[in-house]
Design a protein around this motif. Structure first.
Motif, PDB file in Angstrom:
ATOM      1  N   ARG A  45       0.836  -1.209   0.000  1.00  0.00           N
ATOM      2  CA  ARG A  45       0.000   0.000   0.000  1.00  0.00           C
ATOM      3  C   ARG A  45       0.872   1.261   0.000  1.00  0.00           C
ATOM      4  N   THR A  46       1.601   1.463  -1.058  1.00  0.00           N
ATOM      5  CA  THR A  46       2.560   2.578  -1.108  1.00  0.00           C
ATOM      6  C   THR A  46       1.879   3.942  -1.039  1.00  0.00           C
ATOM      7  N   ASP A  47       0.687   4.084  -1.608  1.00  0.00           N
ATOM      8  CA  ASP A  47      -0.035   5.359  -1.495  1.00  0.00           C
ATOM      9  C   ASP A  47      -0.360   5.652  -0.028  1.00  0.00           C
ATOM     10  N   ALA A  48      -0.769   4.630   0.697  1.00  0.00           N
ATOM     11  CA  ALA A  48      -1.077   4.799   2.118  1.00  0.00           C
ATOM     12  C   ALA A  48       0.178   5.190   2.896  1.00  0.00           C
ATOM     13  N   HIS A  49       1.317   4.617   2.539  1.00  0.00           N
ATOM     14  CA  HIS A  49       2.561   4.946   3.230  1.00  0.00           C
ATOM     15  C   HIS A  49       2.903   6.426   3.052  1.00  0.00           C
ATOM     16  N   ARG A  50       2.743   6.941   1.847  1.00  0.00           N
ATOM     17  CA  ARG A  50       2.994   8.371   1.604  1.00  0.00           C
ATOM     18  C   ARG A  50       2.004   9.222   2.410  1.00  0.00           C
ATOM     19  N   PHE A  51       0.757   8.796   2.452  1.00  0.00           N
ATOM     20  CA  PHE A  51      -0.273   9.507   3.209  1.00  0.00           C
ATOM     21  C   PHE A  51       0.109   9.590   4.692  1.00  0.00           C
ATOM     22  N   TYR A  52       0.487   8.458   5.299  1.00  0.00           N
ATOM     23  CA  TYR A  52       0.831   8.460   6.720  1.00  0.00           C
ATOM     24  C   TYR A  52       2.094   9.283   6.976  1.00  0.00           C
ATOM     25  N   ALA A  53       3.054   9.236   6.070  1.00  0.00           N
ATOM     26  CA  ALA A  53       4.265  10.044   6.225  1.00  0.00           C
ATOM     27  C   ALA A  53       3.920  11.531   6.200  1.00  0.00           C
ATOM     28  N   ARG A  54       3.014  11.938   5.315  1.00  0.00           N
ATOM     29  CA  ARG A  54       2.589  13.348   5.260  1.00  0.00           C
ATOM     30  C   ARG A  54       1.957  13.793   6.575  1.00  0.00           C
ATOM     31  N   LEU A  55       1.350  12.846   7.294  1.00  0.00           N
ATOM     32  CA  LEU A  55       0.705  13.178   8.570  1.00  0.00           C
ATOM     33  C   LEU A  55       1.666  13.124   9.750  1.00  0.00           C
TER      34      LEU A  55
END
Length: 150
Positions: free
Chosen positions: A127-137
């Motif tokens: 889930r690479t999109d989710a990983h970027r999302f959580y990193a942004r948060l």
């Protein structure tokens, strides 16, 4: 667009929740709307446990997001309580709208209010999109996770 409400999930919300859980390649392999009985049983158990918070995001009467927040008392970190975020799902039509951020903010605020010193989550490696999302948060990929199916 209507007001957003984040509230405890009910049995009436289960079809929408399960549909969101099944709405990706991983979830499609393990979730099914054919029989909601196991989900109903699980939700009853979760609702009876004060350390479990399964919520839905609702706009204009429609369930558009969900997550589970688990409060975990512990001994490490000088007896710190931590929170675990699981099963974050946003309806396909709402992705990119900021709803995911709102749900995670709700979880962090709730964890803080309940005395947690840390919030953690896991995300499948695919889930690479989710990983970027959580990193942004502000989340960091600090640990390697392991699972054992029973």
């Amino acid at each position: 667009m209507g007001d957003l409400e984040i509230r405890a999930a009910t049995a009436e919300d289960l079809p929408a929740i399960v549909a969101m859980l099944a709405d990706d390649p991983l979830g499609a392999q393990r979730e099914s709307l054919d029989d909601l009985t196991p989900y109903e049983t699980a939700l009853e158990r979760l609702a009876a446990d004060p350390n479990q918070h399964v919520v839905v995001a609702v706009r204009d009467g429609r369930v558009i997001g969900t997550l589970q927040l688990t409060i975990i008392p512990g001994l490490s970190h000088k007896g710190a309580t931590r929170a675990l975020i699981e099963a974050v799902r946003i309806h396909t039509d709402e992705r990119g709208s900021g709803l995911g951020s709102r749900l995670i903010e709700w979880a962090i605020d709730t964890a803080r209010r309940l005395g947690c010193r840390m919030v953690q989550l896991t995300s499948d490696k695919t889930r690479t999109d989710a990983h970027r999302f959580y990193a942004r948060l502000g989340f960091t990929a600090s640990h390697e996770g392991f699972k054992l199916s029973l």
